[in-house]
Enzyme design. Structure first.
Site, short mmCIF file in Angstrom:
data_model
loop_
_atom_site.label_atom_id
_atom_site.label_comp_id
_atom_site.label_asym_id
_atom_site.label_seq_id
_atom_site.Cartn_x
_atom_site.Cartn_y
_atom_site.Cartn_z
N ILE A 1 0.84 -1.21 0.00
CA ILE A 1 0.00 0.00 0.00
C ILE A 1 0.87 1.26 0.00
O ILE A 1 0.62 2.21 -0.76
CB ILE A 1 -0.96 -0.01 1.21
N THR B 1 9.27 -6.58 4.79
CA THR B 1 8.36 -7.19 3.80
C THR B 1 8.31 -6.34 2.53
O THR B 1 7.84 -6.82 1.50
CB THR B 1 6.91 -7.33 4.35
N ASP C 1 14.59 1.00 10.93
CA ASP C 1 13.48 0.40 11.66
C ASP C 1 12.74 1.47 12.46
O ASP C 1 13.37 2.26 13.18
CB ASP C 1 14.09 -0.65 12.61
N SER D 1 -7.23 -0.56 10.46
CA SER D 1 -7.92 -1.65 9.77
C SER D 1 -9.36 -1.75 10.25
O SER D 1 -9.60 -1.78 11.47
CB SER D 1 -7.19 -2.96 10.04
N TYR E 1 -2.72 -7.96 16.82
CA TYR E 1 -2.64 -7.02 15.70
C TYR E 1 -3.81 -6.03 15.76
O TYR E 1 -3.64 -4.82 15.63
CB TYR E 1 -2.65 -7.80 14.37
N ARG F 1 -10.42 -22.28 8.26
CA ARG F 1 -9.34 -21.75 9.10
C ARG F 1 -9.94 -21.22 10.38
O ARG F 1 -10.84 -20.36 10.33
CB ARG F 1 -8.59 -20.63 8.38
P1 NAD Z 1 3.30 -4.49 3.58
O1 NAD Z 1 3.91 -5.58 4.42
O2 NAD Z 1 3.40 -4.62 2.10
O3 NAD Z 1 3.86 -3.08 3.99
C1 NAD Z 1 4.42 -2.79 5.26
C2 NAD Z 1 5.71 -2.04 5.01
O4 NAD Z 1 6.26 -1.65 6.28
C3 NAD Z 1 6.78 -2.89 4.32
O5 NAD Z 1 7.42 -2.14 3.31
C4 NAD Z 1 7.76 -3.24 5.45
O6 NAD Z 1 9.07 -3.48 4.98
C5 NAD Z 1 7.63 -2.01 6.32
N1 NAD Z 1 7.98 -2.29 7.73
C6 NAD Z 1 7.54 -3.33 8.49
N2 NAD Z 1 8.09 -3.26 9.72
C7 NAD Z 1 8.88 -2.16 9.73
C8 NAD Z 1 9.72 -1.57 10.72
N3 NAD Z 1 9.85 -2.12 11.94
N4 NAD Z 1 10.39 -0.44 10.41
C9 NAD Z 1 10.28 0.12 9.16
N5 NAD Z 1 9.50 -0.40 8.19
C10 NAD Z 1 8.81 -1.53 8.47
O7 NAD Z 1 1.75 -4.42 4.04
P2 NAD Z 1 0.56 -3.53 3.48
O8 NAD Z 1 -0.56 -4.46 3.20
O9 NAD Z 1 1.03 -2.59 2.43
O10 NAD Z 1 0.16 -2.71 4.81
C11 NAD Z 1 0.39 -1.30 4.94
C12 NAD Z 1 -0.40 -0.81 6.14
O11 NAD Z 1 -1.80 -0.99 5.92
C13 NAD Z 1 -0.09 -1.54 7.45
O12 NAD Z 1 -0.10 -0.61 8.50
C14 NAD Z 1 -1.24 -2.51 7.59
O13 NAD Z 1 -1.46 -2.88 8.94
C15 NAD Z 1 -2.38 -1.71 7.02
N6 NAD Z 1 -3.52 -2.47 6.52
C16 NAD Z 1 -3.41 -3.26 5.43
C17 NAD Z 1 -4.54 -3.94 4.95
C18 NAD Z 1 -4.49 -4.81 3.70
O14 NAD Z 1 -5.55 -5.30 3.27
N7 NAD Z 1 -3.35 -5.01 3.06
C19 NAD Z 1 -5.76 -3.84 5.62
C20 NAD Z 1 -5.82 -3.03 6.75
C21 NAD Z 1 -4.71 -2.34 7.18
#
Ligand code: NAD
Length: 311
Positions: free
Chosen positions: A14, A37, A53, A119, A143, A268
């Protein structure tokens, strides 16, 4: 007016689309990401990347001192629900202490606007109708607990420090760049498997309803929330429409591999039966509506995975 913006987690699924949307709107973009990730290939050119981080307060502060972001979109997170149940402390370190580091640095460096990625599904639990923001939150995973507490911290920083901060409660986000090997992200998982001719497993009876929202719409919601979100507020970002896994499989099969048959596996434990969010508040206050419907979004997603497989 172009803004200096910082996207934490900007190398992720995202976050990288948030970078694209900010650049398209004429803003300057920097990314803070530890690549746990996220992928470098996701980050658009013209973006400065700070690798580190969010748990490292000194690192976060140094990035803010250098970038001096006017706007922050905080996407970085530990995103695995199952890891959060096995390692609740790790989840809280990234999702709460990491968030606090970013909030504190924002206040110290004079950031004007802040968006927090929350979320809807994990807050509202099982719902028969699209849940409005007023639906009681009752998270069952660490989470979900960290997202609920994260929103409360965002409100605290608004009240205490005047930080203009909002939370966006995403529904089930899908689209290009989603990780097809994660525990969630059924669109990416099925698409990759269909294109490889590998079987797709549907858990239980497949009648698990989700609200699928296209990632570019979510990215646009981030820009709108930065521009005109009401500070201290939370907004659902979803379509309100429900699609079950059987239906999703059929639509993806038609696009990717018409002869494929699904396999059915055991249900699940803990999977919600039905999760949808009501986007009326985002429509009224942000002027946001989803622009890409499921058919078009799935078409674009399959095209992207197909092109990536060829390359
Ligand atoms: P993603 O894993 O692709 O993105 C997360 C990013 O954060 C990655 O680039 C990762 O490397 C980085 N990251 C993780 N831990 C870190 C740390 N300790 N320090 C610095 N960077 C760090 O996941 P996403 O689906 O793109 O999620 C983005 C956001 O949206 C998150 O906050 C997630 O909780 C939220 N979210 C996602 C969804 C969905 O459907 N994908 C739904 C609800 C909320």
């Amino acid at each position: 007016m172009p803004k200096r913006t910082l996207v934490t987690g900007g190398a992720g699924f995202i976050g990288s689309h948030v970078c694209d949307a900010l650049l398209a709107a004429g803003h300057e973009v920097a990314v803070l990401d530890d690549f746990s990730t996220g992928r470098r290939a996701n980050v658009p050119p013209r973006v400065t990347v700070y690798e580190g981080d969010v748990r490292d307060a000194a690192f976060v502060r140094s990035v803010f001192a250098e970038v001096r972001p006017e706007w922050v979109s905080h996407q970085a997170a530990q995103v695995s629900v199952s890891r959060s149940t096995r390692e609740p402390r790790f989840d809280a370190e990234v999702n709460l202490l990491g968030l606090l580091n970013v909030l504190e640095a924002s206040v110290e460096s004079g950031t004007e606007r802040f968006v927090f990625a929350s979320s809807g599904g994990v807050l509202y639990g099982d719902v028969d109708e699209p849940a409005p923001e007023t639906h009681p939150a009752d998270p069952i995973s660490p989470y979900g607990i960290s997202k609920m507490a994260g929103e409360a911290y965002v409100r605290f920083f608004h009240r205490q420090h005047g930080l203009h901060a909002v939370s966006l409660r995403y529904a089930n986000v899908y689209g290009p760049r989603q990780d097809p090997h994660g525990e969630a992200g059924v669109v990416a998982i099925f698409t990759e498997r269909l294109l490889r001719g590998e079987p797709c497993v549907i858990h239980g009876d497949g009648r698990y309803v989700r609200d699928y929202v296209y990632v570019e719409d979510v990215a646009r919601a981030n820009v709108l929330a930065l521009e005109r979100g009401r500070p201290g507020e939370a907004y659902n970002i979803g379509t309100g429409q429900g699609t079950d896994v059987n239906e999703l499989f059929s639509r993806l099969r038609a696009l990717a591999d018409p002869a494929a048959e699904p396999r059915y596996g055991p249900p699940r434990p803990g999977d919600l039966r039905s999760s949808r969010v009501d986007p009326a508040k985002a429509r009224a206050e942000l002027g946001w509506t989803p622009a890409v419907d499921l058919d078009e979004g799935l078409r674009r997603t399959v095209a992207w995975f197909r092109a990536r497989a060829r390359a």
